[in-house]
Scaffold this motif. Structure first.
Motif, short mmCIF file in Angstrom:
data_model
loop_
_atom_site.label_atom_id
_atom_site.label_comp_id
_atom_site.label_asym_id
_atom_site.label_seq_id
_atom_site.Cartn_x
_atom_site.Cartn_y
_atom_site.Cartn_z
N THR A 199 3.56 -7.57 -9.58
CA THR A 199 4.88 -6.98 -9.34
C THR A 199 4.81 -5.48 -9.15
OG1 THR A 199 5.20 -6.81 -11.75
CG2 THR A 199 6.02 -8.79 -10.64
N GLY A 200 3.72 -4.84 -9.55
CA GLY A 200 3.59 -3.39 -9.39
C GLY A 200 2.19 -2.95 -9.73
N VAL A 201 1.88 -1.68 -9.40
CA VAL A 201 0.53 -1.16 -9.63
C VAL A 201 0.25 -0.97 -11.12
CG1 VAL A 201 0.39 -0.07 -7.37
CG2 VAL A 201 1.42 1.19 -9.27
N ASP A 202 1.28 -0.79 -11.93
CA ASP A 202 1.10 -0.57 -13.37
C ASP A 202 1.46 -1.79 -14.20
OD1 ASP A 202 0.34 2.08 -12.88
OD2 ASP A 202 2.41 2.76 -12.89
N PRO A 221 -6.04 -3.47 -4.85
CA PRO A 221 -4.88 -2.63 -4.55
C PRO A 221 -3.67 -3.48 -4.20
CG PRO A 221 -6.35 -2.69 -2.67
CD PRO A 221 -7.04 -3.44 -3.76
N GLN A 222 -2.51 -2.83 -4.13
CA GLN A 222 -1.29 -3.54 -3.81
C GLN A 222 -1.33 -4.10 -2.39
OE1 GLN A 222 0.80 -3.89 -6.25
NE2 GLN A 222 2.44 -5.03 -5.20
N SER A 223 -2.07 -3.44 -1.49
CA SER A 223 -2.15 -3.91 -0.11
C SER A 223 -2.95 -5.20 0.02
CB SER A 223 -2.80 -2.83 0.77
OG SER A 223 -4.11 -2.53 0.31
N ALA A 224 -3.66 -5.61 -1.02
CA ALA A 224 -4.47 -6.83 -0.95
C ALA A 224 -3.62 -8.09 -0.91
CB ALA A 224 -5.43 -6.90 -2.14
N SER A 225 -2.31 -7.95 -1.05
CA SER A 225 -1.44 -9.12 -1.00
C SER A 225 -1.48 -9.82 0.35
CB SER A 225 0.00 -8.73 -1.33
OG SER A 225 0.47 -7.74 -0.42
N VAL A 281 0.11 -14.36 -13.71
CA VAL A 281 1.19 -14.53 -12.72
C VAL A 281 0.76 -15.33 -11.50
CG1 VAL A 281 2.35 -12.41 -13.43
CG2 VAL A 281 0.61 -12.30 -11.63
N GLY A 282 -0.54 -15.53 -11.31
CA GLY A 282 -0.98 -16.25 -10.10
C GLY A 282 -2.36 -16.86 -10.28
#
Length: 232
Positions: free
Chosen positions: A150-153, A132-136, A224-225
């Motif tokens: 950069t986004g969920v999609d 999920p995005q919160s995993a950052s 991207v990473g």
């Protein structure tokens, strides 16, 4: 004993006492400094471990699965196994219902499967997992090369360092490159048309059932990473 001998003896005793007191003071100082350093190191390691465990989600995350997949976990021996109809599907409606529960911050499906990735025309088997995005804020992304999604999609991918080394001898050169993710997708089959039958009533009462087929799909992802540890 002469006066000179007495003076020399007194001065020598005073000199030895000063040296002894200095050594004693130095020993106490070293002991106190060592104790403070050990306590500081212990407290620092404890805080670091607590932060790592807290950010890993081990103590604030709950995994929800259908009863049919629990394999008898928490079920009494005399209790019969649940039928497929008793298990509520974990669809979008179930996610929205769980999201409304008190103290629930985020609800997301767990996506993890074995598939194939193509890079430079070569296939590579790999385990793919969605985060999920919160995993950052997860500790696994500390010191990551590149950036988070950069986004969920976004059609993007973050590689684990060991897999990145399989793709290239210089993993950092993979940033900004594209790879192709190949994955199977289940598609329902149309229900067959009803056929006239002169068989027995038991056969005539049965309704046609539609099946499904598996179609191979491909999706291009931008790297991207690169991370050094695997996310939880």
């Amino acid at each position: 004993m002469k006066a000179g001998d007495l003076t020399e003896l007194a001065v020598r005793n005073l000199r030895e006492a000063v040296l002894r007191n200095s050594l004693t003071t130095l020993g106490v100082a070293v002991g106190v400094a060592s104790l403070v350093a050990m306590l500081s190191l212990g407290v620092g390691l404890q805080q670091l471990a607590s932060q790592r465990l807290e950010r890993s989600g081990l103590f604030n995350a709950i995994f929800v699965a259908p009863r049919s997949e629990m394999h008898g976990f928490g079920r009494r021996r005399e209790e019969p196994p649940p039928t497929p109809g008793e298990s509520k599907p974990l669809d979008q409606a179930a996610r929205e219902e769980i999201q409304k529960l008190p103290n629930v911050i985020e609800v997301y499906p767990q996506v993890r499967f074995m598939t194939e990735v193509r890079y430079g025309g070569n296939p590579f088997p790999v385990m793919v997992a969605g985060v999920p995005q919160s995993a950052s804020t997860d500790g696994a992304f500390d010191g990551m090369q590149g950036k988070f999604f950069t986004g969920v999609d976004a059609d993007e991918a973050i590689l684990q360092i060991e897999f990145a080394k399989d793709l290239s001898k210089t993993p950092s050169s993979l940033l900004g490159q594209d790879l192709v993710l190949r994955y199977p997708e289940r598609q329902p089959l149309p229900a067959p048309a009803e056929k006239k039958s002169t068989q027995a009533n038991a056969d005539s009462d049965s309704s046609p059932m539609a099946g499904f087929t598996v179609v191979l799909r491909e999706k291009k992802l931008r790297i991207v990473g690169i991370i050094s540890t695997e996310p939880m």
